[in-house]
Design a protein around this motif. Structure first.
Motif, PDB file in Angstrom:
ATOM      1  N   PRO A 151      -4.071   6.306  -8.176  1.00  0.00           N
ATOM      2  CA  PRO A 151      -5.081   5.289  -7.365  1.00  0.00           C
ATOM      3  C   PRO A 151      -5.714   4.569  -8.327  1.00  0.00           C
ATOM      4  O   PRO A 151      -6.043   3.210  -8.189  1.00  0.00           O
ATOM      5  N   SER A 192       0.883  -1.178   0.000  1.00  0.00           N
ATOM      6  CA  SER A 192       0.096  -0.022   0.074  1.00  0.00           C
ATOM      7  C   SER A 192       0.871   1.372  -0.060  1.00  0.00           C
ATOM      8  O   SER A 192       1.562   1.399   0.839  1.00  0.00           O
ATOM      9  N   VAL A 212      -1.498  -4.323  -5.209  1.00  0.00           N
ATOM     10  CA  VAL A 212      -0.933  -3.335  -4.941  1.00  0.00           C
ATOM     11  C   VAL A 212      -2.221  -2.177  -4.837  1.00  0.00           C
ATOM     12  O   VAL A 212      -3.155  -2.105  -5.342  1.00  0.00           O
ATOM     13  N   THR A 213      -2.185  -1.513  -3.961  1.00  0.00           N
ATOM     14  CA  THR A 213      -3.145  -0.428  -3.335  1.00  0.00           C
ATOM     15  C   THR A 213      -2.448   0.826  -3.359  1.00  0.00           C
ATOM     16  O   THR A 213      -1.428   1.242  -2.433  1.00  0.00           O
ATOM     17  N   VAL A 214      -3.197   1.745  -4.142  1.00  0.00           N
ATOM     18  CA  VAL A 214      -2.664   3.173  -4.327  1.00  0.00           C
ATOM     19  C   VAL A 214      -3.602   4.135  -3.638  1.00  0.00           C
ATOM     20  O   VAL A 214      -4.947   4.173  -3.991  1.00  0.00           O
ATOM     21  N   SER A 215      -3.580   4.829  -2.590  1.00  0.00           N
ATOM     22  CA  SER A 215      -4.590   5.848  -1.865  1.00  0.00           C
ATOM     23  C   SER A 215      -4.343   6.968  -2.454  1.00  0.00           C
ATOM     24  O   SER A 215      -3.118   7.410  -2.553  1.00  0.00           O
ATOM     25  N   ARG A 217      -2.293  -6.877 -14.679  1.00  0.00           N
ATOM     26  CA  ARG A 217      -2.972  -6.514 -13.593  1.00  0.00           C
ATOM     27  C   ARG A 217      -4.590  -6.735 -13.801  1.00  0.00           C
ATOM     28  O   ARG A 217      -5.105  -6.558 -14.816  1.00  0.00           O
ATOM     29  N   ASP A 235      -3.954   2.695 -10.594  1.00  0.00           N
ATOM     30  CA  ASP A 235      -3.216   1.619 -10.544  1.00  0.00           C
ATOM     31  C   ASP A 235      -3.249   0.582  -9.543  1.00  0.00           C
ATOM     32  O   ASP A 235      -2.809  -0.562  -9.694  1.00  0.00           O
ATOM     33  N   THR A 236      -4.366   0.698  -8.661  1.00  0.00           N
ATOM     34  CA  THR A 236      -4.558  -0.221  -7.676  1.00  0.00           C
ATOM     35  C   THR A 236      -5.114  -1.432  -8.524  1.00  0.00           C
ATOM     36  O   THR A 236      -6.064  -1.528  -9.125  1.00  0.00           O
ATOM     37  N   ALA A 253      -8.100  -5.194 -11.952  1.00  0.00           N
ATOM     38  CA  ALA A 253      -8.580  -4.439 -10.707  1.00  0.00           C
ATOM     39  C   ALA A 253      -9.885  -5.194 -10.452  1.00  0.00           C
ATOM     40  O   ALA A 253     -10.594  -5.855 -11.177  1.00  0.00           O
TER      41      ALA A 253
END
Length: 115
Positions: free
Chosen positions: A86, A10, A111-114, A37, A88-89, A39
């Motif tokens: 975000p 993250s 993968v977590t993008v905040s 990837r 790209d999460t 989502a």
């Protein structure tokens, strides 16, 4: 055949992560290696690929931010991800396409993008 991906996590938007994948059971040097990837609620998509001849190709959405590389001596493929967004999460999967167009997949790394 085993593809073991790692390096997910993250991060805040604008941050970086480096994904790694180690392959076993294939002739790595002649395999095209890629990162895909998926989502939640979306189809799996190609992120980047590096051929056995070291040519690379990227999804438009990651060009200029992500870089794929390979280390044939250690059967490794990497994805350096910079300026993460975000969107790209996703769960990122390592892929190997070997002689005869056989495809193999790793287990995925999240993968977590905040924002």
């Amino acid at each position: 055949v085993q593809l073991q991906a790692s390096g997910g996590g993250s991060v805040r938007a604008g941050g970086s992560l480096r994904l790694s994948c180690v392959a076993s059971g294939i002739m790595f040097s002649v395999a095209d290696m890629g990162w895909y990837r998926q989502a939640p609620g979306k189809q799996r998509e190609l992120v980047a690929i590096v051929s056995s001849a070291y040519s690379t190709n990227y999804a438009d959405s990651v060009k200029g931010r992500f870089a794929i590389s390979r280390d044939n001596a250690n059967n490794m493929v990497y994805l350096q991800m910079n300026s993460l967004k975000p969107e790209d999460t996703a769960t990122y999967y390592c892929n190997a396409e070997t002689v005869g167009n056989r495809n193999y997949w790793g287990q995925g790394t999240l993968v977590t993008v905040s924002s």
